[in-house]
Design a protein around this motif. Structure first.
Motif, PDB file in Angstrom:
ATOM      1  N   GLY A 125      10.576  40.206  39.660  1.00 16.99           N
ATOM      2  CA  GLY A 125       9.541  39.249  39.286  1.00 16.99           C
ATOM      3  C   GLY A 125       8.216  39.716  39.839  1.00 16.99           C
ATOM      4  O   GLY A 125       8.138  40.736  40.540  1.00 16.99           O
ATOM      5  N   PRO A 126       7.125  38.993  39.550  1.00 19.31           N
ATOM      6  CA  PRO A 126       5.803  39.431  40.034  1.00 19.31           C
ATOM      7  C   PRO A 126       5.676  39.399  41.546  1.00 19.31           C
ATOM      8  O   PRO A 126       4.913  40.175  42.119  1.00 19.31           O
ATOM      9  CB  PRO A 126       4.839  38.445  39.357  1.00 19.31           C
ATOM     10  N   ASN A 127       6.415  38.502  42.210  1.00 16.48           N
ATOM     11  CA  ASN A 127       6.283  38.364  43.668  1.00 16.48           C
ATOM     12  C   ASN A 127       7.605  38.540  44.416  1.00 16.48           C
ATOM     13  O   ASN A 127       7.603  38.559  45.649  1.00 16.48           O
ATOM     14  CB  ASN A 127       5.707  36.979  44.019  1.00 16.48           C
ATOM     15  N   ARG A 128       8.702  38.678  43.696  1.00 19.34           N
ATOM     16  CA  ARG A 128       9.998  38.819  44.356  1.00 19.34           C
ATOM     17  C   ARG A 128      10.857  39.829  43.609  1.00 19.34           C
ATOM     18  O   ARG A 128      10.745  39.978  42.400  1.00 19.34           O
ATOM     19  CB  ARG A 128      10.742  37.476  44.414  1.00 19.34           C
ATOM     20  N   ALA A 129      11.702  40.509  44.388  1.00 22.94           N
ATOM     21  CA  ALA A 129      12.647  41.448  43.797  1.00 22.94           C
ATOM     22  C   ALA A 129      13.824  41.610  44.743  1.00 22.94           C
ATOM     23  O   ALA A 129      13.705  41.388  45.948  1.00 22.94           O
ATOM     24  CB  ALA A 129      11.996  42.800  43.529  1.00 22.94           C
ATOM     25  N   THR A 130      14.969  41.992  44.178  1.00 25.76           N
ATOM     26  CA  THR A 130      16.168  42.252  44.966  1.00 25.76           C
ATOM     27  C   THR A 130      16.678  43.647  44.640  1.00 25.76           C
ATOM     28  O   THR A 130      16.880  43.978  43.472  1.00 25.76           O
ATOM     29  CB  THR A 130      17.270  41.216  44.671  1.00 25.76           C
ATOM     30  N   LEU A 131      16.859  44.459  45.676  1.00 24.09           N
ATOM     31  CA  LEU A 131      17.385  45.805  45.535  1.00 24.09           C
ATOM     32  C   LEU A 131      18.770  45.876  46.152  1.00 24.09           C
ATOM     33  O   LEU A 131      19.005  45.290  47.217  1.00 24.09           O
ATOM     34  CB  LEU A 131      16.470  46.836  46.224  1.00 24.09           C
ATOM     35  N   GLN A 132      19.668  46.589  45.505  1.00 20.56           N
ATOM     36  CA  GLN A 132      21.019  46.791  46.031  1.00 20.56           C
ATOM     37  C   GLN A 132      21.197  48.256  46.401  1.00 20.56           C
ATOM     38  O   GLN A 132      20.954  49.144  45.588  1.00 20.56           O
ATOM     39  CB  GLN A 132      22.074  46.377  45.007  1.00 20.56           C
ATOM     40  N   LEU A 133      21.632  48.501  47.619  1.00 22.96           N
ATOM     41  CA  LEU A 133      21.806  49.867  48.106  1.00 22.96           C
ATOM     42  C   LEU A 133      22.906  50.565  47.320  1.00 22.96           C
ATOM     43  O   LEU A 133      23.946  49.983  47.015  1.00 22.96           O
ATOM     44  CB  LEU A 133      22.154  49.840  49.592  1.00 22.96           C
ATOM     45  N   LEU A 134      22.675  51.834  46.985  1.00 24.11           N
ATOM     46  CA  LEU A 134      23.622  52.599  46.181  1.00 24.11           C
ATOM     47  C   LEU A 134      24.707  53.231  47.043  1.00 24.11           C
ATOM     48  O   LEU A 134      24.530  53.448  48.239  1.00 24.11           O
ATOM     49  CB  LEU A 134      22.896  53.711  45.410  1.00 24.11           C
ATOM     50  N   THR A 135      25.827  53.534  46.395  1.00 25.66           N
ATOM     51  CA  THR A 135      26.878  54.321  47.032  1.00 25.66           C
ATOM     52  C   THR A 135      26.464  55.792  47.014  1.00 25.66           C
ATOM     53  O   THR A 135      25.909  56.275  46.036  1.00 25.66           O
ATOM     54  CB  THR A 135      28.207  54.155  46.272  1.00 25.66           C
ATOM     55  N   ASN A 136      26.736  56.498  48.107  1.00 28.24           N
ATOM     56  CA  ASN A 136      26.371  57.909  48.211  1.00 28.24           C
ATOM     57  C   ASN A 136      27.529  58.768  47.710  1.00 28.24           C
ATOM     58  O   ASN A 136      28.577  58.857  48.347  1.00 28.24           O
ATOM     59  CB  ASN A 136      26.030  58.264  49.661  1.00 28.24           C
TER      60      ASN A 136
END
Length: 471
Positions: free
Chosen positions: A236-247
């Motif tokens: 969104g313009p003011n919020r975001a959610t990131l999920q860590l990737l598997t290596n």
């Protein structure tokens, strides 16, 4: 091209190739009038017979014109038939152009293109109160129109993005970020809250989120030795959610395949992610598109039992001269087109210790053959694929309509992977911004169950890398 002084009233004369390329082109000119010359109707009539795609499209256009002219008097046809608009705005009108006495200049032969050009010239001379513009996808006809000072335009409504733009890469690499990851957040100017849930690490961001971010894209701090790699799960313009990737670089490989950089690691994550239903992987030759896809397919089909079968298909479009008809069954006819599949299969099954391949082993061939189906896209219409991983190779050679027909085959528990390189299109009339792969990438960019990545590092020999750069 001829500079067009567009007046309030405009008449767009459509060439045959515009209607065949987009049967709904009649409805794309807002409140302006659409003119169809009789020469175009004659050409459509010639194309309507047969089972090819062009014949089906010609019949569809004929049905559309028939619906518009039903219960319409000759006087109303002369005045123009209203073209309904979905948004309820002012409707344009459909007009037919017919000249019994059509004199073609001696310098022009009596070809359909030249007749359309002459009809447009006649209409332009008669309607001084309006701008008469010829719309065609034929480059040669546009050049001839420009030479004769006839206003002409290309049909642009089918373009997914403009020529000055490019297909999204599906990744944002912050190369200036430090190896500790803190400078990444400072460069983004956001507040970060870390949450660990169900074995996943989530980063909740608040602040000024970059506008170029979209769902399902990679955010990394480096191309190669990245310390932070995550996928955008919400935006969104003011919020975001990131999920860590598997290596997947080291011991956590996929069917023995390991990633060499951030983009390949992201591709393997998308391939293995059960939340991603449709995935597009772009990249030049040798970037590992097919190799990683097959590895993930066998991991999830033979080991993980997530899918019951793998269906592999591609557009049978030759790069050069066609060699003619091929004998055998559907799978045997498709076999010559599946060189990439067989080459990568040989590499995946090679014994690292002996240096030989187990591809010729009877048990291995029987196991793979029971789970892998090689199919032609021609016979996919009407099917429903359940518990299937569908791999569409050379997706850049499909039109958006053809790819739609394949993607809508998806049934229960089906994942679709489109592989291709928009820089190597062998189909006439398709470009990097009108091909099916570009349409899929752009249309699904904000769907939470879609992903896209453009691979860049070439994994082939130094000769292949040099050829990619020099030729």
């Amino acid at each position: 091209m001829v500079r067009i002084d567009k007046k309030a009233n405009r008449l767009y004369v459509l060439d045959t190739n515009v209607l065949i390329h987009d049967p709904a082109a009649l409805y794309q000119f807002d409140e302006h009038d659409v003119v169809i010359p009789m020469t175009v109707l004659e050409e459509l009539d010639k194309h309507k017979n047969g089972m090819r795609e062009i014949a089906r499209t010609a019949r569809q256009i004929s049905r559309t014109l028939s619906d518009l002219t039903t219960n319409v008097t000759p006087e109303e046809i002369q005045q123009g038939i209203p073209i309904p608009r979905v948004d309820g705005g002012q409707a344009g009108r459909l007009r037919f152009l017919c000249y019994r006495d059509l004199s073609v200049p001696e310098s022009l032969e009596q070809s359909p293109d030249n007749r359309i050009l002459t009809e447009t010239c006649r209409l332009r001379d008669e309607r001084r109160d309006a701008s008469v513009i010829l719309v065609t996808k034929d480059i040669n006809l546009r050049v001839k129109a420009a030479a004769l000072e006839v206003p002409v335009e290309d049909y642009l409504n089918d373009r997914v993005f403009d020529d000055r733009d490019a297909m999204i890469e599906g990744a944002r690499i912050y190369t200036g970020a430090g190896r500790d990851g803190h400078s990444l957040w400072e460069s983004l100017d956001v507040d970060v809250m870390v949450e660990r849930s169900d074995g996943q690490t989530l980063y909740h961001l608040e602040g000024q989120i970059p506008q170029e971010w979209h769902l399902g894209m990679l955010v990394s701090d480096s191309e190669n030795g990245a310390e932070f790699e995550a996928i955008v799960r919400s935006h969104g313009p003011n919020r975001a959610t990131l999920q860590l990737l598997t290596n997947y670089r080291h011991h956590d490989g996929v069917w023995g395949v390991h990633a060499h950089d951030s983009r390949q690691n992201f591709a393997l994550n998308l391939l293995m992610d059960p939340e991603i239903d449709i995935l597009t992987i772009a990249g030049s030759a040798g970037t590992g598109k097919t190799f990683m896809t097959l590895a993930a397919a066998f991991q999830q089909t033979l080991d993980g039992k997530r899918f019951e079968r793998i269906v592999f298909t591609r557009a049978p479009v030759p790069m050069g001269e066609d060699i003619g008809f091929l004998p055998g069954t559907e799978e045997e006819k498709m076999s010559p087109w599946m060189g990439a599949f067989h080459d990568n299969m040989d590499n995946l099954l090679r014994d690292e210790r002996e240096g030989s391949s187990s591809w010729n082993d009877g048990a291995t061939r029987q196991l793979i053959g029971s789970r892998v189906q090689i199919r032609s896209p021609t016979f996919m219409r009407g099917r429903t694929l359940n518990d299937t991983l569908l791999i569409i190779d050379e997706a850049q050679n499909f039109t958006p309509k053809q790819l739609k027909s394949l993607i809508t085959r998806a049934g229960r528990n089906t994942k679709i992977i489109c592989l291709g390189n928009v820089g190597q299109i062998d189909t006439p009339y398709l470009t990097a911004n009108t091909c099916g792969m570009a349409a899929v990438v752009e249309r699904f960019r904000n769907w939470p169950h879609a992903g896209h990545i453009t691979l860049k590092s070439v994994e082939r020999s130094r000769l292949a890398l040099a050829a990619e750069e020099l030729l």
